[in-house]
Design a protein around this motif. Structure first.
Motif, PDB file in Angstrom:
ATOM      1  N   LYS A 125       1.674  15.233   0.332  1.00 55.75           N
ATOM      2  CA  LYS A 125       2.204  16.372  -0.423  1.00 55.75           C
ATOM      3  C   LYS A 125       1.130  17.048  -1.267  1.00 55.75           C
ATOM      4  O   LYS A 125       1.238  18.225  -1.593  1.00 55.75           O
ATOM      5  CB  LYS A 125       3.362  15.910  -1.305  1.00 55.75           C
ATOM      6  N   LYS A 126       0.078  16.290  -1.638  1.00 52.60           N
ATOM      7  CA  LYS A 126      -0.985  16.878  -2.451  1.00 52.60           C
ATOM      8  C   LYS A 126      -1.912  17.776  -1.639  1.00 52.60           C
ATOM      9  O   LYS A 126      -2.745  18.477  -2.209  1.00 52.60           O
ATOM     10  CB  LYS A 126      -1.796  15.768  -3.124  1.00 52.60           C
ATOM     11  N   ILE A 145       0.834  -1.207   0.000  1.00 51.62           N
ATOM     12  CA  ILE A 145       0.000   0.000   0.000  1.00 51.62           C
ATOM     13  C   ILE A 145       0.866   1.253   0.000  1.00 51.62           C
ATOM     14  O   ILE A 145       0.691   2.146  -0.802  1.00 51.62           O
ATOM     15  CB  ILE A 145      -0.953  -0.009   1.212  1.00 51.62           C
ATOM     16  N   GLY A 146       1.856   1.281   0.905  1.00 53.74           N
ATOM     17  CA  GLY A 146       2.810   2.375   0.902  1.00 53.74           C
ATOM     18  C   GLY A 146       2.156   3.730   1.083  1.00 53.74           C
ATOM     19  O   GLY A 146       1.096   3.875   1.687  1.00 53.74           O
ATOM     20  N   GLU A 147       2.809   4.742   0.552  1.00 52.08           N
ATOM     21  CA  GLU A 147       2.310   6.112   0.650  1.00 52.08           C
ATOM     22  C   GLU A 147       1.337   6.333  -0.491  1.00 52.08           C
ATOM     23  O   GLU A 147       1.701   6.713  -1.592  1.00 52.08           O
ATOM     24  CB  GLU A 147       3.489   7.092   0.565  1.00 52.08           C
ATOM     25  N   GLY A 148       0.045   6.035  -0.239  1.00 54.97           N
ATOM     26  CA  GLY A 148      -0.950   6.065  -1.303  1.00 54.97           C
ATOM     27  C   GLY A 148      -0.975   7.383  -2.048  1.00 54.97           C
ATOM     28  O   GLY A 148      -1.065   8.445  -1.459  1.00 54.97           O
ATOM     29  N   ASP A 193       8.781  17.316   5.682  1.00 53.00           N
ATOM     30  CA  ASP A 193       8.612  17.241   4.227  1.00 53.00           C
ATOM     31  C   ASP A 193       8.355  18.625   3.635  1.00 53.00           C
ATOM     32  O   ASP A 193       8.847  18.960   2.553  1.00 53.00           O
ATOM     33  CB  ASP A 193       7.449  16.312   3.879  1.00 53.00           C
ATOM     34  N   ARG A 194       7.577  19.421   4.350  1.00 54.08           N
ATOM     35  CA  ARG A 194       7.248  20.748   3.844  1.00 54.08           C
ATOM     36  C   ARG A 194       8.480  21.672   3.867  1.00 54.08           C
ATOM     37  O   ARG A 194       8.670  22.488   2.971  1.00 54.08           O
ATOM     38  CB  ARG A 194       6.124  21.353   4.685  1.00 54.08           C
ATOM     39  N   LYS A 195       9.331  21.504   4.867  1.00 55.47           N
ATOM     40  CA  LYS A 195      10.503  22.367   4.974  1.00 55.47           C
ATOM     41  C   LYS A 195      11.570  22.019   3.951  1.00 55.47           C
ATOM     42  O   LYS A 195      12.272  22.888   3.446  1.00 55.47           O
ATOM     43  CB  LYS A 195      11.095  22.258   6.386  1.00 55.47           C
TER      44      LYS A 195
END
Length: 543
Positions: A98-99, A89-92, A271-273
């Protein structure tokens, strides 16, 4: 809370839209439903059977058996479920964090929504229903134990989902280089295969008549203090009246949830930084594999494929299966040395599994190839050159090690077994490779991007659990001529002619390999525009 619930509704809206768009995704979803239903029914029946045993109010051997099965089995199954979630499944991509960056959703709210969305899926619902039915095993041990079991069921499911979400987030956030992601990807798969085969290894590595329940019970008590085993221990704490231990285990579970949630929030913030930070580029001397291959169109295809395989963690795992199977069957061959000969046969099937979806792994790299007008036959020939060379060497080495482990040289029957299995394994591999060259032009499904092997494009989990079985059955069916010869030899009881199976299997494999290149090339030429369109759609899912 409304934002979190909106994420859940969004997950199901995207799932339903995908099923309306693709009939194959609908088939895969139905297939997943059937698997989940089978698991629920199976565990319910097993729990009812366990409940018929005489537990003598918790003082019998049967009660110890129940305890060991539930706690140890539940802990190992939970750990496997978390790892499988990471692999399949992972990061669907449909709910990729990020979306949501442009929507201004607070990190805590977004993490809550992603967790709830995971808990609303088929795996979580099937697991919850199965654990609720597990309560039937305690029906003669008191109402208190049954009540605690019902409460513990959602605790176990939330724990598994929280841990898997944290592992996925950490893998995606901390490991930016392809090498580190490849190592982790392979390590997780090895752990899954190892845990799945641990019972067989223990039973087959020694004398089964000397096995006792004591070591397994001791291991279960250790696991009961981990987040994976604690929820399954709670009903037994209630039955024994050990309320202090029950409270301590509930605190362990709650602490696990908190750590996983805060870890997920930290990953979102990081992740955002660091979004868009480029990986340091590396330069290579010379032209690499292009200098090793023939100076032809098919040689260029071979060189490109080999370049991909050297740095693609998604396909590297399939190339390690011979070693994994060899170790597993060698550990289980204590009482039956010939069991190690199963390794080449399984390796032959799994080595070509990635190539059955090879164009999806190529992605837009194949689109560039299509633009310059490479013929289908040249493409199929180039791919077969690489896989046939690598696979043949791997299988021959696997057969050589198997012969050493089984001491096949010690008897004429051992030598005959080595010859027959080696020939049949190579034949099965070649036939499977030929079938893969056909299937990869027809049955394509999304795969994770090379940069993010733990991501999961929409439709990947369902298709990956369905399409490989079609290819596997086709490989076995392709060896029907060899099977007919084996049946004739068995019915006629002809002694000393079993070695004929080796050349027959090789001829069988070479025939289907040739047909695969020929038909696969024609299919590619006929469906080239459709293939390019499909791969372009897959690439958009990986963003």
């Amino acid at each position: 809370m409304n934002s979190a619930l909106t994420v859940v509704r969004l997950r199901w809206a995207l799932t339903i839209a995908a099923m309306r768009k693709s009939s194959w995704q609908l088939v895969g979803y139905i297939f997943s439903l059937l698997i989940g239903l089978s698991m629920v029914v199976g565990i319910g029946v097993a729990a009812w059977f366990l409940g018929t045993l005489d537990f003598q109010n918790g003082h019998s051997w049967n009660f110890r058996l129940l305890y060991t099965i539930v706690v140890l089995g539940g802990a190992v199954a939970s750990l496997l479920c978390a790892l499988v979630q990471v692999m399949l499944i992972g990061e669907g991509s449909t709910l990729n964090p990020k979306k949501f960056a442009l929507f201004g959703i607070p990190d805590r709210t977004l993490q809550s929504g992603l967790t709830l969305a995971g808990l609303s899926g088929i795996p979580a619902i099937s697991g919850l229903l199965s654990l609720l039915l597990l309560t039937l095993a305690y029906r003669h041990l008191g109402i208190g134990m049954m009540v605690v079991s019902v409460i513990a069921a959602p605790l176990a499911v939330i724990t598994v989902m929280s841990v898997s979400k944290l592992v996925i987030s950490l893998a995606s956030t901390m490991m930016h280089s392809r090498r580190s992601q490849a190592v982790l990807y392979i390590l997780v798969m090895v752990v899954i295969v190892g845990l799945s085969n641990t019972p067989n290894i223990i039973i087959n590595s020694g004398d089964p008549t000397q096995l006792t329940l004591d070591p397994f019970t001791m291991i279960a008590r250790v696991f009961s203090w981990t987040p994976f085993g604690a929820p399954f221990q709670l009903p037994f704490d209630a039955q024994s009246g050990d309320w202090l231990a029950l409270v301590a285990r509930v605190l362990i579970i709650a602490a696990t949830w908190a750590v996983c949630f805060l870890g997920g929030v930290w990953c979102l913030s990081r992740d955002r930084k660091f979004a868009g930070k480029a990986e340091q580029a590396k330069t290579l001397k010379g032209i690499g594999p292009f200098s090793w291959m023939p100076n032809s169109t098919s040689g260029a295809v071979s060189a490109r494929l080999l370049s991909y395989l050297r740095r693609d963690p998604r396909q590297a795992m399939f190339l390690l299966f011979p070693l994994i199977f060899l170790i597993l069957f060698a550990l289980q061959s204590g009482n039956l040395p010939e069991l190690v000969w199963m390794a080449p046969a399984f390796s032959a099937l799994f080595l070509v599994m990635a190539e059955a979806n090879g164009l999806a792994y190529d992605g837009r790299g194949f689109i560039m190839q299509a633009i310059i007008g490479v013929s289908g036959r040249d493409d199929r020939t180039g791919r077969v050159r690489v896989y046939c060379s690598l696979g043949s060497v791997y299988l021959l080495l696997t057969c050589l090690v198997s012969a050493v482990v089984a001491r096949s040289w010690a008897s004429s029957s051992g030598v005959l077994t080595a010859v027959v299995v080696t020939g049949c394994s190579l034949g099965l591999f070649m036939a499977g490779l030929g079938i893969a060259e056909i299937f990869s032009c027809i049955f394509m499904y999304p795969v994770a991007s090379m940069d993010k092997p733990f991501s999961s494009p929409q439709g990947r989990a369902l298709a990956q659990g369905f399409f490989p079985f079609i290819h596997m059955f086709a490989c076995i069916a392709a060896m029907l001529p060899t099977g007919i010869v084996a049946i004739v030899l068995a019915v006629t009881s002809v002694q000393g002619l079993w070695w004929i199976l080796a050349p027959v299997a090789l001829a069988n494999g070479v025939l289907f390999l040739y047909l695969g290149v020929l038909l696969g090339g024609k299919l590619m030429d006929a469906r080239l525009l459709k293939i390019v369109s499909t791969l372009d759609g897959f690439a958009s899912l990986q963003k």
